[in-house]
Scaffold this active site. Structure first.
Site, mmCIF file in Angstrom:
data_model
loop_
_atom_site.group_PDB
_atom_site.id
_atom_site.type_symbol
_atom_site.label_atom_id
_atom_site.label_comp_id
_atom_site.label_asym_id
_atom_site.label_seq_id
_atom_site.Cartn_x
_atom_site.Cartn_y
_atom_site.Cartn_z
ATOM 1 N N HIS A 112 0.810 -1.218 0.000
ATOM 2 C CA HIS A 112 0.000 0.000 0.000
ATOM 3 C C HIS A 112 0.843 1.267 0.000
ATOM 4 C CE1 HIS A 112 -4.093 -1.756 0.736
ATOM 5 N NE2 HIS A 112 -3.340 -2.787 1.121
ATOM 6 N N ASP A 139 3.843 9.386 -1.366
ATOM 7 C CA ASP A 139 2.677 8.655 -0.889
ATOM 8 C C ASP A 139 2.401 7.515 -1.853
ATOM 9 O OD1 ASP A 139 0.718 8.245 1.010
ATOM 10 O OD2 ASP A 139 -0.144 10.246 0.812
#
Length: 467
Positions: A155, A363
Site C-alpha cells: 500500500h 505517498d
C-alpha cells in the site's frame, strides 16, 4: 469458488461503515466466499498469553486475531515496520534506525502469524497479504508447507533500487517477495522500481507479462492503483453528519473560500512545506488574504516517536506564526486541528471547500484526493491541488499537479485554484471523476484477485526454510 483469506497487520470489521471503503470492498468477496480476515488484535499481553487465538464471526466472515507481547510489538511494529521500512520506503534514509536489531522481532512476528494462520487454511484458499508489515509472510507459510495461491499488495511506495539497497538485509526482503504468486503495487513507478531492483540486485530473469524468475520461482507483478468506494462515500456525503458539517461550514465561512488538508501527522505528508507554501501565497496575494482560510486536520500518529514530535512542534510553530503575522480580529488564515475527525463528517467538509491541498512528499496513493473529488457538487466543484509524488498523480492528471518542495510553485497553484473559473473547474472535475469511478476500489479488488487466480507460480525445489 475458492475462499478468500485476507491477512493484514490490523483487521477491520466489515460490518462497520467506519472501517472505510477497503473493508467494504473486501467484505463483498469475503461474504461471498465465507472468508477469513486474519491479523493482530490490537492487544499487547504478557508473553505467556500470546498463544491464544481470538475468533469472532462477522456474518459469514470469520475474524481471526492474535495478540502480541510488548517486546514483539516494539520490535515488529514500532521498530522494523515503522522505524526502518516506513522511512526508507518513503525515501527518508535519514530517519531509519538501522542499528537497533529490530529485524529478528519482525521475522518472529511473521513466523507467529504463519503458525497461527495455518490451522485455519483450506487447500483451495486464495490468500491475500497486505502491506509492508508482512512482506515475509508467504515465505514463512511456504516453509510450513503451504501450496495455496498467495498474493501481496504493497500500500505504500517502493523506493528506487539504490534507496532500497540501503536496508541491511534488503536482499532477504526482496527474496521473500518471490514466495508470492502475485505482487501488486500502487503505481507504475513502483513496479518499475521493483523490476529494476530484481534485475540488477537479484539478477532475476525478466519474462513476458510482467513476470520475473529468481530463487527457483517465477513471480508475477503489476500495478493495481487502489480506489475508493464512490457510492459508499457519496452515501456518507448525504448522511446527517456530513450535511450538518456542510451547512455549518457554509454558514461560518459565508464570506470566505475554504481550503482543506486532511492528513495523518506524518513526515511523509509534507505538512510544513504546505504551510510554507500557504504563507507564500498570503505574502504574494495581499488582496486575497482575508478571503481564504485553510483548515488543516492532522490526525495524531505514533506520537511516541521523536520524528513525529519534531514535526508536530514545527507544524504548530508555523501555524502560529502565519496566524500571528497575517490574521486579523475577525479572521485567522489557518485553523489547525490536531485530532481525528469522524469519517462521516469529512464529506461535508470536502464539499464546502473550494480547494483541497494533497501535497505529500511521497505517498503510495492518497485516497483523500479521490474522496475530495467524490464529495464535490458537479455544477460548482472544488479544485484538487495534488503532489506529483503521490501515487494518485499517475491517474489524476487533470488536478493541479505541484512539486511540494517548490514553495513558490505550490503558492502559485493555490492562487490559480482559488481563482479558477467555474467552467474550467467543471471540465477538470468531470474528467477526474471518470477516472475515480472507473478505477474504484471494486475494480482494484476484482482486478487483483483475477490476476492472482491466474498467477500460480512455477516452483523448482526452493527451500524457504533458509530464507
Amino acid at each position: 469458488m475458492s475462499r478468500l483469506v485476507v491477512v493484514s497487520n490490523r483487521i477491520a470489521d466489515p460490518r462497520k461503515t467506519a472501517a472505510g471503503g477497503l473493508a467494504v470492498a473486501l467484505a463483498e468477496v469475503l461474504n461471498n466466499t465465507g472468508g477469513v480476515w486474519f491479523g493482530w488484535s490490537g492487544k499487547i499481553v504478557d508473553h505467556s498469553e500470546i498463544d491464544e487465538v481470538h475468533v469472532e464471526q462477522a456474518g459469514p466472515v470469520k475474524l481471526v486475531m492474535v495478540d502480541l507481547s510488548q517486546a514483539d510489538h516494539d520490535a515488529f511494529y514500532l521498530g522494523y515496520s515503522n522505524g526502518v521500512l516506513w522511512p526508507v520506503f518513503h525515501y527518508r534514509l535519514d530517519l531509519a534506525d538501522f542499528d537497533a536489531g529490530y529485524i529478528s522481532g519482525y521475522r518472529r512476528v511473521n513466523q507467529l502469524f504463519a503458525r497461527k494462520l495455518l490451522p485455519f487454511l483450506r487447500s483451495d484458499d486464495i490468500i491475500w497479504v497486505h502491506d509492508y508489515h508482512l512482506i515475509p509472510l508467504a515465505a514463512e507459510l511456504r516453509a510450513l508447507g503451504c501450496k495455496q495461491r498467495i498474493g501481496f499488495f504493497l500500500h505504500i511506495p517502493l523506493p528506487p533500487p539504490l534507496i532500497l539497497a540501503a536496508i541491511p538485509g534488503h536482499d532477504w526482503l526482496i527474496r521473500a517477495l518471490f514466495a508470492y504468486d502475485l505482487v501488486g503495487f500502487q503505481s507504475r513507478t513502483d513496479l518499475e522500481h521493483f523490476a529494476r531492483y530484481v534485475e540488477s540486485e537479484a539478477h532475476a530473469q525478466p519474462l513476458d507479462d510482467n513476470r520475473w524468475r529468481a530463487f527457483g520461482r517465477t513471480v508475477h507483478a503489476g500495478a493495481y492503483p487502489i480506489g475508493i468506494d464512490v457510492e459508499e462515500f457519496t452515501g456518507l456525503a448525504h448522511g446527517p453528519e456530513a450535511l450538518e458539517m456542510y451547512e455549518r461550514m457554509k454558514r461560518e465561512y459565508s464570506r470566505r473560500k475554504l481550503l482543506v488538508g486532511v492528513d495523518r501527522l506524518d513526515y511523509s505528508k509534507g505538512l510544513p512545506q504546505r504551510m510554507r507554501a500557504f504563507r507564500e501565497f498570503l505574502t504574494k496575494n495581499p488582496d486575497l488574504r482575508s478571503s481564504a482560510t485553510l483548515i488543516q486536520i492532522a490526525s495524531p500518529s505514533r506520537e511516541n516517536v521523536s520524528a513525529y514530535t519534531d514535526i508536530l512542534h514545527e507544524l504548530e510553530s508555523l501555524c502560529g506564526s502565519i496566524n500571528g503575522n497575517f490574521g486579523d480580529l475577525d479572521w485567522m488564515p489557518v485553523r489547525y486541528i490536531h485530532r481525528t475527525v469522524a469519517r462521516a463528517r469529512l464529506p461535508g467538509l470536502y464539499r464546502a471547500s473550494r480547494v483541497a491541498l494533497v501535497t505529500p512528499l511521497r505517498d503510495g496513493m492518497n485516497l483523500v484526493a479521490k474522496e475530495f473529488l467524490a464529495a464535490q457538487e458537479a455544477e460548482d466543484p472544488g479544485v484538487l491541488v495534488l503532489s506529483r509524488f503521490a501515487g494518485a498523480a499517475e491517474q489524476l492528471k487533470e488536478a493541479l499537479l505541484v512539486n511540494p518542495y517548490d514553495t513558490e510553485g505550490t503558492a502559485t497553484a493555490i492562487q490559480l485554484a482559488l481563482q479558477m473559473p467555474v467552467e474550467e473547474r467543471r471540465h477538470r472535475h468531470q474528467a477526474l471523476m471518470r477516472t475515480v469511478r472507473e478505477y474504484d476500489v471494486h475494480w482494484w479488488c476484482d482486478t487483483f484477485l483475477a490476476a492472482l487466480a491466474e498467477a500460480k507460480a512455477e516452483e523448482k525445489g526452493t527451500s524457504w526454510l533458509r530464507l
